[in-house]
Design an enzyme around this catalytic site. Structure first.
Site, mmCIF file in Angstrom:
data_model
loop_
_atom_site.group_PDB
_atom_site.id
_atom_site.type_symbol
_atom_site.label_atom_id
_atom_site.label_comp_id
_atom_site.label_asym_id
_atom_site.label_seq_id
_atom_site.Cartn_x
_atom_site.Cartn_y
_atom_site.Cartn_z
ATOM 1 N N TYR A 77 0.812 -1.217 0.000
ATOM 2 C CA TYR A 77 0.000 0.000 0.000
ATOM 3 C C TYR A 77 0.845 1.266 0.000
ATOM 4 O O TYR A 77 0.482 2.256 -0.631
ATOM 5 C CB TYR A 77 -1.028 -0.014 1.141
ATOM 6 C CG TYR A 77 -2.249 -0.787 0.693
ATOM 7 C CD1 TYR A 77 -3.240 -0.162 -0.055
ATOM 8 C CD2 TYR A 77 -2.362 -2.149 0.926
ATOM 9 C CE1 TYR A 77 -4.328 -0.876 -0.544
ATOM 10 C CE2 TYR A 77 -3.438 -2.882 0.445
ATOM 11 C CZ TYR A 77 -4.424 -2.232 -0.285
ATOM 12 O OH TYR A 77 -5.485 -2.939 -0.778
ATOM 13 N N ARG A 80 1.856 1.844 -3.510
ATOM 14 C CA ARG A 80 0.764 2.429 -4.300
ATOM 15 C C ARG A 80 0.486 3.885 -3.920
ATOM 16 O O ARG A 80 0.241 4.727 -4.765
ATOM 17 C CB ARG A 80 -0.519 1.602 -4.150
ATOM 18 C CG ARG A 80 -0.442 0.293 -4.918
ATOM 19 C CD ARG A 80 -1.776 -0.407 -4.944
ATOM 20 N NE ARG A 80 -2.764 0.331 -5.694
ATOM 21 C CZ ARG A 80 -4.077 0.292 -5.460
ATOM 22 N NH1 ARG A 80 -4.552 -0.432 -4.460
ATOM 23 N NH2 ARG A 80 -4.909 0.959 -6.206
ATOM 24 N N HIS A 129 -14.900 2.234 -2.677
ATOM 25 C CA HIS A 129 -13.857 1.347 -2.161
ATOM 26 C C HIS A 129 -12.846 2.057 -1.267
ATOM 27 O O HIS A 129 -11.742 1.563 -1.055
ATOM 28 C CB HIS A 129 -13.148 0.639 -3.329
ATOM 29 C CG HIS A 129 -14.032 -0.346 -4.041
ATOM 30 N ND1 HIS A 129 -13.749 -0.862 -5.288
ATOM 31 C CD2 HIS A 129 -15.195 -0.929 -3.657
ATOM 32 C CE1 HIS A 129 -14.709 -1.712 -5.654
ATOM 33 N NE2 HIS A 129 -15.598 -1.769 -4.678
ATOM 34 N N CYS A 164 -1.721 3.684 15.769
ATOM 35 C CA CYS A 164 -2.753 4.681 16.049
ATOM 36 C C CYS A 164 -2.259 5.666 17.107
ATOM 37 O O CYS A 164 -1.838 5.257 18.186
ATOM 38 C CB CYS A 164 -4.010 3.975 16.553
ATOM 39 S SG CYS A 164 -5.298 5.090 17.124
ATOM 40 N N SER A 206 -13.877 -2.964 -15.451
ATOM 41 C CA SER A 206 -14.165 -4.298 -15.986
ATOM 42 C C SER A 206 -15.589 -4.712 -15.612
ATOM 43 O O SER A 206 -16.136 -5.644 -16.190
ATOM 44 C CB SER A 206 -13.146 -5.313 -15.473
ATOM 45 O OG SER A 206 -13.086 -5.260 -14.070
ATOM 46 N N ALA A 248 -9.700 6.380 -22.239
ATOM 47 C CA ALA A 248 -10.619 7.302 -21.572
ATOM 48 C C ALA A 248 -10.296 8.777 -21.848
ATOM 49 O O ALA A 248 -11.186 9.560 -22.187
ATOM 50 C CB ALA A 248 -10.609 7.035 -20.072
HETATM 51 P P1 OAD Z 1 -10.041 -3.382 -13.558
HETATM 52 O O1 OAD Z 1 -8.552 -3.405 -13.547
HETATM 53 O O2 OAD Z 1 -10.759 -4.623 -13.228
HETATM 54 O O3 OAD Z 1 -10.543 -2.929 -14.982
HETATM 55 C C1 OAD Z 1 -9.979 -1.832 -15.652
HETATM 56 C C2 OAD Z 1 -10.785 -1.610 -16.908
HETATM 57 O O4 OAD Z 1 -10.292 -0.453 -17.551
HETATM 58 C C3 OAD Z 1 -10.689 -2.749 -17.928
HETATM 59 O O5 OAD Z 1 -11.983 -3.047 -18.396
HETATM 60 C C4 OAD Z 1 -9.815 -2.169 -19.043
HETATM 61 O O6 OAD Z 1 -10.180 -2.651 -20.324
HETATM 62 C C5 OAD Z 1 -10.106 -0.696 -18.926
HETATM 63 N N1 OAD Z 1 -9.027 0.207 -19.362
HETATM 64 C C6 OAD Z 1 -7.693 0.061 -19.235
HETATM 65 N N2 OAD Z 1 -7.050 1.138 -19.684
HETATM 66 C C7 OAD Z 1 -7.998 2.012 -20.111
HETATM 67 C C8 OAD Z 1 -7.978 3.316 -20.677
HETATM 68 N N3 OAD Z 1 -6.843 3.979 -20.893
HETATM 69 N N4 OAD Z 1 -9.163 3.886 -20.977
HETATM 70 C C9 OAD Z 1 -10.339 3.246 -20.773
HETATM 71 N N5 OAD Z 1 -10.417 2.020 -20.238
HETATM 72 C C10 OAD Z 1 -9.275 1.413 -19.909
HETATM 73 O O7 OAD Z 1 -10.470 -2.175 -12.614
HETATM 74 P P2 OAD Z 1 -11.860 -1.918 -11.898
HETATM 75 O O8 OAD Z 1 -12.989 -2.275 -12.793
HETATM 76 O O9 OAD Z 1 -11.810 -0.559 -11.346
HETATM 77 O O10 OAD Z 1 -11.424 -3.256 -5.770
HETATM 78 O O11 OAD Z 1 -11.783 -2.960 -10.731
HETATM 79 C C11 OAD Z 1 -12.807 -3.001 -9.788
HETATM 80 C C12 OAD Z 1 -12.263 -3.293 -8.426
HETATM 81 O O12 OAD Z 1 -11.500 -4.488 -8.440
HETATM 82 C C13 OAD Z 1 -11.294 -2.265 -7.903
HETATM 83 O O13 OAD Z 1 -11.936 -1.152 -7.325
HETATM 84 C C14 OAD Z 1 -10.541 -3.035 -6.885
HETATM 85 C C15 OAD Z 1 -10.313 -4.323 -7.626
HETATM 86 O O14 OAD Z 1 -10.150 -5.433 -6.878
HETATM 87 C C16 OAD Z 1 -10.974 -3.185 -4.514
HETATM 88 O O15 OAD Z 1 -9.824 -2.891 -4.276
HETATM 89 C C17 OAD Z 1 -12.021 -3.461 -3.500
HETATM 90 ZN ZN ZN Z 2 -6.865 3.500 17.790
#
Ligand code: OAD
Ligand code: ZN
Length: 281
Positions: A77, A80, A129, A164, A206, A248
């Site tokens: 983390y 990141r 999230h 903490c 996704s 995007a």
């Molecule tokens: P994903 O990594 O699952 O999906 C990213 C999406 O962005 C894919 O569909 C790609 O095709 C698309 N993509 C990549 N580059 C792009 C660009 N330049 N322009 C447009 N689209 C693009 O990410 P999330 O859908 O956000 O959760 O994942 C959902 C959750 O899964 C996250 O919030 C995280 C993860 O586990 C937690 O941490 C709880």
């Molecule tokens: Zn505490």
């Protein structure tokens, strides 16, 4: 040559259609995922070069993983946090802030923890999230936004596990891990927005992680339109009324040009509201 023309013409038609739907919508929301921040240099989770290709989620993003090896989870983390704090919003983030400024977009519901929507100027942001710059205590109710408290730098430099300041217990990132419930207030707000919306602009997700992925489905079930921007097809594509394939930032720049022209009737609208390129070119 002919083929290239055809593809670009159909992409242009898609942009036109998306812009038309947006401009005539009464309550539009955006639903975003990691793909919207890809052009800002933040790695996505799935797909080519996705984070989950290099790390196993069950080793890094679960309560069990944290219990077993908090050092490992914290180093992931902190890596990141450091990467994301250097990232800047891209034209897609700015486009959403601009659409909100114009009054078309009412809220951004995001699965991202990177804060880039707010940094771009979006005001009504619902984070499903959590937020990577926030930490919370594993025992008491202590929470801290390290960006706001000005402690981020020192926090990242510290090698010991973060404790903490109120009770001395271990701190954890204030993000949602696999197997954990989503923050209730944010989820309720997101679902309420989805029920109200007559259009959702889905960008860079996704669409396979639930309950977040219900958001565009709820909009659709209530008769709203679904516009999707993604480099690939996703779990949302089957319900999309308009699917625009592309990066995007690039797509949203093109879309904003169309929106401006439409709002403007071709010229004369105050360009004070708008960032970036002019129209008509
Ligand atoms: P994903 O990594 O699952 O999906 C990213 C999406 O962005 C894919 O569909 C790609 O095709 C698309 N993509 C990549 N580059 C792009 C660009 N330049 N322009 C447009 N689209 C693009 O990410 P999330 O859908 O956000 O959760 O994942 C959902 C959750 O899964 C996250 O919030 C995280 C993860 O586990 C937690 O941490 C709880
Ligand atoms: Zn505490």
């Amino acid at each position: 040559m002919g083929r290239i023309f055809k593809v670009s013409r159909s992409a242009n038609n898609m942009l036109e259609e998306a812009a038309r739907l947006l401009v005539k919508s009464r309550f539009a929301i955006a639903f975003t995922g990691a793909g919207i921040s890809a052009e800002s240099g933040v790695p996505t989770f799935r797909g080519f070069n996705g984070l989950w290709k290099k790390h196993r989620p069950e080793e890094l993003a679960t309560p069990e993983a944290f219990e077993k090896d908090p050092h490992l989870v914290w180093s992931f983390y902190k890596w990141r946090m450091d990467l994301i704090r250097k990232a800047k919003p891209n034209p897609a983030h700015y486009a959403l802030a601009e659409l909100e400024g114009i009054g078309i977009l009412k809220a951004v519901v995001t699965q991202n923890v990177d804060d880039l929507h707010r940094e771009a100027g979006s005001r009504n942001v619902v984070e499903l999230h959590g937020n990577i710059f926030r930490v919370r205590c594993t025992s008491c109710s202590y929470k801290e936004n390290l960006k706001e408290s000005g402690r981020l730098e020192a926090f990242l430099a510290e090698r010991d596990l973060p404790k903490c300041p109120r009770c001395g217990s271990l701190l954890r990132p204030d993000v949602v891990w696999f197997g954990e419930p989503l923050p209730r207030k944010a989820l309720e707000e997101a679902f309420k927005l989805a029920e109200t919306a007559d259009l959702v602009l889905v960008i860079g997700t996704s669409g396979v992680v639930y309950p977040a992925a219900y958001v565009p489905q709820i909009v659709k079930e209530h008769g709203g339109k679904v516009i999707e921007v993604n480099t690939e097809r996703s779990g949302i594509t089957p319900i999309a009324d308009v699917f625009i394939r592309g990066r995007a930032g690039e797509v949203m720049e093109g879309l904003m040009e169309k929106v401006r022209v439409m709002l403007n009737g071709g010229g004369g609208f105050s360009d004070r509201l708008f960032r970036g390129r002019g129209w008509g070119d």
